[in-house]
Every structure is written in structure tokens, then in C-alpha cells.
Design a protein around this motif. Structure first.
Motif, PDB file in Angstrom:
ATOM      1  N   ARG A  49      -3.143  14.658  11.668  1.00  0.00           N
ATOM      2  CA  ARG A  49      -2.106  15.413  10.954  1.00  0.00           C
ATOM      3  C   ARG A  49      -0.898  14.528  10.684  1.00  0.00           C
ATOM      4  NH1 ARG A  49      -1.398  20.400  14.341  1.00  0.00           N
ATOM      5  NH2 ARG A  49       0.509  20.669  13.156  1.00  0.00           N
ATOM      6  N   GLU A  50      -0.512  13.726  11.679  1.00  0.00           N
ATOM      7  CA  GLU A  50       0.613  12.796  11.500  1.00  0.00           C
ATOM      8  C   GLU A  50       0.283  11.746  10.437  1.00  0.00           C
ATOM      9  OE1 GLU A  50       4.159  10.693  11.989  1.00  0.00           O
ATOM     10  OE2 GLU A  50       3.617  12.700  12.665  1.00  0.00           O
ATOM     11  N   ALA A  51      -0.925  11.177  10.513  1.00  0.00           N
ATOM     12  CA  ALA A  51      -1.332  10.144   9.569  1.00  0.00           C
ATOM     13  C   ALA A  51      -1.429  10.702   8.150  1.00  0.00           C
ATOM     14  CB  ALA A  51      -2.673   9.545   9.994  1.00  0.00           C
ATOM     15  N   ALA A  52      -1.962  11.906   8.003  1.00  0.00           N
ATOM     16  CA  ALA A  52      -2.089  12.520   6.678  1.00  0.00           C
ATOM     17  C   ALA A  52      -0.717  12.753   6.061  1.00  0.00           C
ATOM     18  CB  ALA A  52      -2.862  13.824   6.770  1.00  0.00           C
ATOM     19  N   SER A  53       0.218  13.192   6.894  1.00  0.00           N
ATOM     20  CA  SER A  53       1.580  13.402   6.410  1.00  0.00           C
ATOM     21  C   SER A  53       2.198  12.090   5.923  1.00  0.00           C
ATOM     22  CB  SER A  53       2.433  14.010   7.522  1.00  0.00           C
ATOM     23  OG  SER A  53       3.776  14.075   7.130  1.00  0.00           O
ATOM     24  N   LEU A  54       2.019  11.035   6.705  1.00  0.00           N
ATOM     25  CA  LEU A  54       2.560   9.731   6.320  1.00  0.00           C
ATOM     26  C   LEU A  54       1.872   9.196   5.063  1.00  0.00           C
ATOM     27  CD1 LEU A  54       2.934   8.024   9.813  1.00  0.00           C
ATOM     28  CD2 LEU A  54       4.768   8.770   8.298  1.00  0.00           C
ATOM     29  N   LEU A  55       0.558   9.420   4.962  1.00  0.00           N
ATOM     30  CA  LEU A  55      -0.172   8.974   3.766  1.00  0.00           C
ATOM     31  C   LEU A  55       0.345   9.681   2.519  1.00  0.00           C
ATOM     32  CD1 LEU A  55      -3.796   8.798   5.160  1.00  0.00           C
ATOM     33  CD2 LEU A  55      -2.578   6.907   4.079  1.00  0.00           C
ATOM     34  N   ASP A  56       0.547  10.997   2.633  1.00  0.00           N
ATOM     35  CA  ASP A  56       1.044  11.752   1.485  1.00  0.00           C
ATOM     36  C   ASP A  56       2.438  11.284   1.077  1.00  0.00           C
ATOM     37  OD1 ASP A  56      -1.238  13.285   1.244  1.00  0.00           O
ATOM     38  OD2 ASP A  56      -0.482  14.889   2.533  1.00  0.00           O
ATOM     39  N   ARG A  57       3.283  11.026   2.070  1.00  0.00           N
ATOM     40  CA  ARG A  57       4.639  10.580   1.783  1.00  0.00           C
ATOM     41  C   ARG A  57       4.627   9.191   1.135  1.00  0.00           C
ATOM     42  NH1 ARG A  57       8.124  10.685   6.872  1.00  0.00           N
ATOM     43  NH2 ARG A  57       6.646  12.357   7.217  1.00  0.00           N
ATOM     44  N   ALA A  58       3.762   8.309   1.652  1.00  0.00           N
ATOM     45  CA  ALA A  58       3.665   6.957   1.093  1.00  0.00           C
ATOM     46  C   ALA A  58       3.169   7.009  -0.348  1.00  0.00           C
ATOM     47  CB  ALA A  58       2.738   6.105   1.945  1.00  0.00           C
ATOM     48  N   ALA A  59       2.221   7.900  -0.623  1.00  0.00           N
ATOM     49  CA  ALA A  59       1.695   8.021  -1.982  1.00  0.00           C
ATOM     50  C   ALA A  59       2.754   8.590  -2.917  1.00  0.00           C
ATOM     51  CB  ALA A  59       0.457   8.917  -1.988  1.00  0.00           C
ATOM     52  N   ARG A  60       3.511   9.571  -2.431  1.00  0.00           N
ATOM     53  CA  ARG A  60       4.552  10.176  -3.260  1.00  0.00           C
ATOM     54  C   ARG A  60       5.642   9.166  -3.602  1.00  0.00           C
ATOM     55  NH1 ARG A  60       5.482  14.331  -0.156  1.00  0.00           N
ATOM     56  NH2 ARG A  60       7.301  13.486   0.863  1.00  0.00           N
ATOM     57  N   LYS A  61       5.943   8.289  -2.647  1.00  0.00           N
ATOM     58  CA  LYS A  61       6.981   7.280  -2.874  1.00  0.00           C
ATOM     59  C   LYS A  61       6.422   6.003  -3.508  1.00  0.00           C
ATOM     60  CE  LYS A  61       9.992   8.769   0.844  1.00  0.00           C
ATOM     61  NZ  LYS A  61      10.817   8.329   1.976  1.00  0.00           N
ATOM     62  N   ARG A  62       5.117   6.018  -3.796  1.00  0.00           N
ATOM     63  CA  ARG A  62       4.425   4.890  -4.430  1.00  0.00           C
ATOM     64  C   ARG A  62       4.449   3.638  -3.559  1.00  0.00           C
ATOM     65  NH1 ARG A  62       0.964   6.269  -8.412  1.00  0.00           N
ATOM     66  NH2 ARG A  62       1.074   4.128  -9.092  1.00  0.00           N
ATOM     67  N   ILE A  63       4.514   3.815  -2.237  1.00  0.00           N
ATOM     68  CA  ILE A  63       4.392   2.676  -1.333  1.00  0.00           C
ATOM     69  C   ILE A  63       2.936   2.228  -1.316  1.00  0.00           C
ATOM     70  CG2 ILE A  63       4.609   1.946   1.074  1.00  0.00           C
ATOM     71  CD1 ILE A  63       7.016   3.865   1.265  1.00  0.00           C
ATOM     72  N   ILE A  64       2.039   3.208  -1.389  1.00  0.00           N
ATOM     73  CA  ILE A  64       0.626   2.918  -1.593  1.00  0.00           C
ATOM     74  C   ILE A  64       0.161   3.755  -2.779  1.00  0.00           C
ATOM     75  CG2 ILE A  64       0.172   2.368   0.827  1.00  0.00           C
ATOM     76  CD1 ILE A  64      -1.155   5.133   1.071  1.00  0.00           C
TER      77      ILE A  64
END
Length: 84
Positions: A49-64
Motif C-alpha cells: 500500500r505504501e509502495a503503490a501510493s509512492l508509485l502513483d505520486r511519482a507518476a503524477r509528478k512525472r518522476i517516473i
């Protein structure tokens, strides 16, 4: 060194943002490793759950790239299903 004042500021802001992105990416990788290292589904679920949240945030900010985030979440879900 830039000659134009706005280019100097751009250089400073780029350094700040690059450092912030580097820290976030490191935090993301650590979270992904915690999910992969989990030995039971009960351990892996909160980490996921923590990793999914970070992944979504990174994608939204275009970090990944957004597709990379989706692919990572999918693979982690498959791993957790295999544990459980």
C-alpha cells in the motif's frame, strides 16, 4: 556559468528539484524493496500500500513514467498473490 539572471535562477531551481526528485526516487526504491523482501502476504500488504501510493505520486509528478508505475504495481500484486 550563465550570463543571464533568469538562467542563473533556472539553474538554482533545477538543482533543488533534481535533489528533491533524487530523494523521492530513493524512498520509492526502498519501498519497492520492502515489498519484494516480504516473506508472507500479511507482511507484504501494508508495504505494498505504501509502495503503490509512492508509485502513483511519482507518476503524477512525472518522476517516473506512468506506465512504469502501473507495471510495477501489477508485478508487485502478482508477487503478493503468489505469497498468499
Amino acid at each position: 556559468m550563465p550570463n543571464v539572471k533568469s538562467a542563473e535562477k533556472r539553474m538554482r531551481t533545477n538543482e533543488v528539484r533534481a535533489e528533491r526528485n533524487r530523494q523521492f526516487r530513493s524512498r520509492l526504491r526502498t519501498a519497492l524493496k520492502k515489498v519484494r523482501a516480504a516473506t508472507t502476504a500479511a507482511d507484504a500488504t501494508p508495504a505494498f500500500r505504501e509502495a503503490a501510493s509512492l508509485l502513483d505520486r511519482a507518476a503524477r509528478k512525472r518522476i517516473i513514467h506512468p506506465n512504469k508505475a502501473a507495471r510495477a504495481k501489477s508485478r508487485l500484486t502478482v508477487k503478493i498473490a503468489a505469497l498468499g
